[in-house]
Design an enzyme around this catalytic site. Structure first.
Site, PDB file in Angstrom:
ATOM      1  N   TYR A 163      36.568  36.268  28.947  1.00 38.29           N
ATOM      2  CA  TYR A 163      37.624  37.319  29.777  1.00 38.29           C
ATOM      3  C   TYR A 163      38.037  36.572  30.758  1.00 38.29           C
ATOM      4  O   TYR A 163      39.356  36.680  31.034  1.00 38.29           O
ATOM      5  CB  TYR A 163      36.693  38.544  30.378  1.00 38.29           C
ATOM      6  CG  TYR A 163      37.564  39.402  31.130  1.00 38.29           C
ATOM      7  CD1 TYR A 163      38.551  40.110  30.735  1.00 38.29           C
ATOM      8  CD2 TYR A 163      37.348  39.394  32.714  1.00 38.29           C
ATOM      9  CE1 TYR A 163      39.271  40.921  31.454  1.00 38.29           C
ATOM     10  CE2 TYR A 163      38.137  39.908  33.280  1.00 38.29           C
ATOM     11  CZ  TYR A 163      38.917  40.921  32.823  1.00 38.29           C
ATOM     12  OH  TYR A 163      39.820  41.601  33.859  1.00 38.29           O
TER      13      TYR A 163
ATOM     14  N   SER B 250      42.854  38.543  37.542  1.00 41.13           N
ATOM     15  CA  SER B 250      41.409  39.182  37.682  1.00 41.13           C
ATOM     16  C   SER B 250      40.753  38.093  38.928  1.00 41.13           C
ATOM     17  O   SER B 250      41.048  36.868  38.491  1.00 41.13           O
ATOM     18  CB  SER B 250      40.433  39.179  36.533  1.00 41.13           C
ATOM     19  OG  SER B 250      39.265  39.191  36.849  1.00 41.13           O
TER      20      SER B 250
END
Length: 345
Positions: free
Chosen positions: A161, A136
């Site tokens: 995350y 990501s």
């Protein structure tokens, strides 16, 4: 189209196949004649009916199989690998969302850490030729030098995350080094498009605007994102799957290049290379919908970064492709799909 069409037909496991990106990737690989097994736990993080609808688009194809299972359960993963006899793996399953990691951190440990470890172990023991996995843009965290480069240090994540995605890259590198497992990590930048996720800004905005409800613009609307249309993500993945990660023979431990390795390991940014301010996105959506949005301006939230901007030179060098769909084109396609989806509900 990608060079994958000129290769032999592969047996590919796509995890998260009922998810947004996983669905699009599975559909593309099926169209190119590969045998695809989708693996997904169909968790209720968002409307499960959307996941079933995506699967309904895939299941009629003869070279598609689906396994419902949880990556955090090693036995389920091992069983799928033994039955599928996969040559390649595209791991897109994860617990997504920055803000949700503040509410339910354990879900990220289970899916993104334990689940990814189980994938690595299964790839190792089943002699997988190439593991491609989702990372990501959030791994860049506190970095402010723009554009974000794969050669930048990414040791300051701003959310759990992001930390799990950084951990995935480190775990993949260790398996590439210890066991020669070729792995390629993909740092996605704000993906959007048809069949998208209901928890993401574009869906939330479109839904609220059509209902006449206000939308919340964090960082007072000054947030910038490198919005990347899903077809560009899919094209990048389709080109990278057969391009097995190779060692960088010039890699120097005294001056380590953070984007490559002496092991068969690579990471790439996949972004549009064109950051857009949130207010411009809203204006584009207002034009497409023909409705002016009611706006609430709010401070930036914990875990969010103010701007993302992808340097995609490495991707271009590797597969002669970079995302380029203009926001206006992508938004129009998303809104068209969203109106149809909403009308059928």
């Amino acid at each position: 189209m990608s060079d994958i069409k000129t290769t032999r037909k592969l047996r590919i496991l796509v995890t998260g196949a009922a998810g947004f990106i996983g669905f699009h990737v599975a559909r593309r690989l099926l169209a190119e004649g590969h045998h695809v097994t989708g693996f997904d736990n169909l968790n209720p993080y968002y409307d499960v009916s959307l996941k079933h609808a995506r699967l309904a688009e895939l299941k009629p194809q003869g070279n598609f199989a689906f396994v419902e299972g949880d990556l955090a359960e090693a036995m389920a993963v091992d069983t799928a690998f033994k039955a599928g006899k996969f040559t390649h793996v595209v791991n897109l399953a994860a617990q997504a969302g920055v803000r949700y990691s503040l509410v339910n951190p354990k879900a990220y440990g289970d899916a993104n850490l334990t689940g990814f470890l189980n994938i690595l172990e299964a790839c190792r023991h089943n002699r997988i030729e190439h593991l491609v996995y989702a990372s990501s843009s959030s791994v860049y965290g506190a970095n402010t030098a723009m554009p974000f480069s794969i050669h930048d240090n990414v040791d300051h994540p701003l959310s759990l995350y992001a930390a799990t995605k950084k951990a995935n890259e480190l775990m993949a590198h260790s398996y590439a080094h210890m066991f020669g497992l070729p792995s390629t990590g993909l740092r996605f930048f704000t993906v959007y498009g048809p069949w998208g996720r209901p928890d993401m800004a574009m869906w939330l905005f479109a839904d609220a605007i059509l209902k006449g409800e206000p939308i919340t613009l964090f960082n007072h609307g000054k947030m910038k994102r490198d919005f990347t249309y899903v077809d560009d993500i899919v094209e990048s993945i389709a080109r990278l799957v057969p391009k097995v990660a190779e060692p960088n023979l010039e890699w120097d431990g005294a001056k380590p290049d953070l984007g490559t390795s002496r092991a068969p390991y690579r990471v790439y940014n996949i972004g549009n290379n064109s950051p857009v301010e949130l207010m411009h996105l809203v204006a584009t959506m207002e034009k497409s919908l023909g409705i002016e949005a009611k706006k609430i301006f709010a401070p930036i939230e914990i875990g969010d970064v103010p701007e993302t901007y992808a340097d995609v030179d490495a991707l271009m060098d590797a597969v002669d492709f970079k995302p380029s769909t203009p926001l206006e084109v992508g938004v129009e396609k998303f809104i068209g799909w969203f109106r149809a989806w909403r009308g059928n509900r």
